[in-house]
Write a protein that holds these residues in place. Sequence first.
Motif, short mmCIF file in Angstrom:
data_model
loop_
_atom_site.label_atom_id
_atom_site.label_comp_id
_atom_site.label_asym_id
_atom_site.label_seq_id
_atom_site.Cartn_x
_atom_site.Cartn_y
_atom_site.Cartn_z
N GLU A 1 0.80 -1.22 0.00
CA GLU A 1 0.00 0.00 0.00
C GLU A 1 0.84 1.27 0.00
O GLU A 1 0.33 2.35 -0.30
N ASN A 2 2.12 1.15 0.31
CA ASN A 2 3.01 2.32 0.34
C ASN A 2 3.94 2.40 -0.86
O ASN A 2 4.85 3.22 -0.89
N ASP A 3 3.70 1.57 -1.85
CA ASP A 3 4.52 1.52 -3.06
C ASP A 3 4.64 2.91 -3.68
O ASP A 3 3.65 3.50 -4.13
N GLY B 1 3.87 -2.81 5.46
CA GLY B 1 4.26 -2.74 6.86
C GLY B 1 5.25 -3.78 7.31
O GLY B 1 5.65 -3.81 8.49
N GLY B 2 5.67 -4.66 6.42
CA GLY B 2 6.66 -5.65 6.79
C GLY B 2 8.02 -5.01 7.03
O GLY B 2 8.28 -3.90 6.56
N PRO B 3 8.90 -5.67 7.76
CA PRO B 3 10.22 -5.11 8.04
C PRO B 3 10.95 -4.68 6.77
O PRO B 3 11.09 -5.47 5.83
N GLY C 1 8.74 -0.75 3.59
CA GLY C 1 8.59 0.68 3.33
C GLY C 1 7.81 0.99 2.08
O GLY C 1 6.70 0.51 1.88
N LYS C 2 8.43 1.77 1.17
CA LYS C 2 7.77 2.20 -0.07
C LYS C 2 8.22 1.38 -1.28
O LYS C 2 8.01 1.78 -2.42
N THR C 3 8.81 0.23 -1.03
CA THR C 3 9.42 -0.57 -2.08
C THR C 3 8.44 -0.96 -3.19
O THR C 3 7.34 -1.44 -2.93
N ASN D 1 -8.86 -11.19 2.75
CA ASN D 1 -8.63 -12.25 1.77
C ASN D 1 -7.20 -12.16 1.24
O ASN D 1 -6.94 -12.29 0.05
N ALA D 2 -6.26 -11.97 2.17
CA ALA D 2 -4.84 -11.83 1.78
C ALA D 2 -3.94 -12.39 2.86
O ALA D 2 -4.28 -12.38 4.05
N TYR D 3 -2.76 -12.84 2.43
CA TYR D 3 -1.72 -13.25 3.36
C TYR D 3 -0.93 -12.00 3.77
O TYR D 3 -0.59 -11.17 2.91
N ARG D 4 -0.60 -11.89 5.07
CA ARG D 4 0.07 -10.71 5.59
C ARG D 4 1.10 -11.11 6.63
O ARG D 4 1.11 -12.23 7.11
#
Length: 318
Positions: A233-235, A269-271, A274-276, A314-317
């Motif tokens: 979401e931060n792409d 939000g994964g380690p 970021g904005k990757t 409906n997603a893996y997180r």
Amino acid sequence: MLIITNRNINKSNFKKGVGDHNAFGDYANAKGPNEVRLAHADKVEGVWQVRLVTEPSKITENNIPSKKAFAEVRERLTSSGKNCVFFVHGFNQSFYKNLEKSLALEKEHGVEVVVFSWPSNPGGFKTKEYRSAKRNAQASVGALDATLEKLGHYMKEPFNKEALEACDIKFTFMTYSLGNYLFQNYVINALYEAETRMFDNVVLCQADVDNAGHQHWVNNIEAGKRVYITINENDWVLKWSDANFQKDRLGRTARNLVASNAFYFDFTGGPNVGKTHGLFYEKTNDVVKSFFTTVLNGGRGEETDGLVFDSRLNAYRF
């Protein structure tokens, strides 16, 4: 790696049959966007060497250039034990950038890459260039169709039923960023006849396509086993596309994840995520890397350690 491209050929770049990272340009082939050429690319002592696959003056059933090139790929895979990824790149990619990204994919995930390289870097003011690139993507549908049709035929041709059952090579199809727009236009086109069914996995990586209504074409994707869609979401790249064209991007939206035949993976939000945008090759964390290594080698991404299924999205997180 094997390059299949409908870009224009820079003939002056070739010296004694060998070119470099400028071997192909940023426009469609002079004979039209459906015209593809094949080339082999290797990086030797930091310099790209590109060799065109020779096209005979008279083509017969026994000397078809693509037939020989695909047979060589099949033989390399058989001898090396590596799996194969057919990679369709995104927007603003010169031929050099495409080569570098494909090499990073090979090194990071231990696969061999077959590249479909299309003219996504036409130049000009960014928003105008983006629209031009989208038109080029639409115009490249025929070239992609012809490539996948031949690939499927020639890669399987020498195998009988027993040999196919014994073969453990996995094939994955990955479209990245605006490359997904090219693929979307292919899937909704009458030319599409389940050519992607030969791939174990189909991966829509950070798709620069509309989230709204995506299920209508994604549900038509045929895969040998699974279809995966990645999200951040931060792409930052898709944020630009979102802001300028005012449509939620599939690769940047954790809502409306309703395609019935796809697994969604939200890495937001994964380690170190970021904005990757380049999740498959940029340094983030071991979970993201493990996911891509698994799916690009034909495995089950939903079994990646460190991810859990969120039924609300409906997603893996993480």
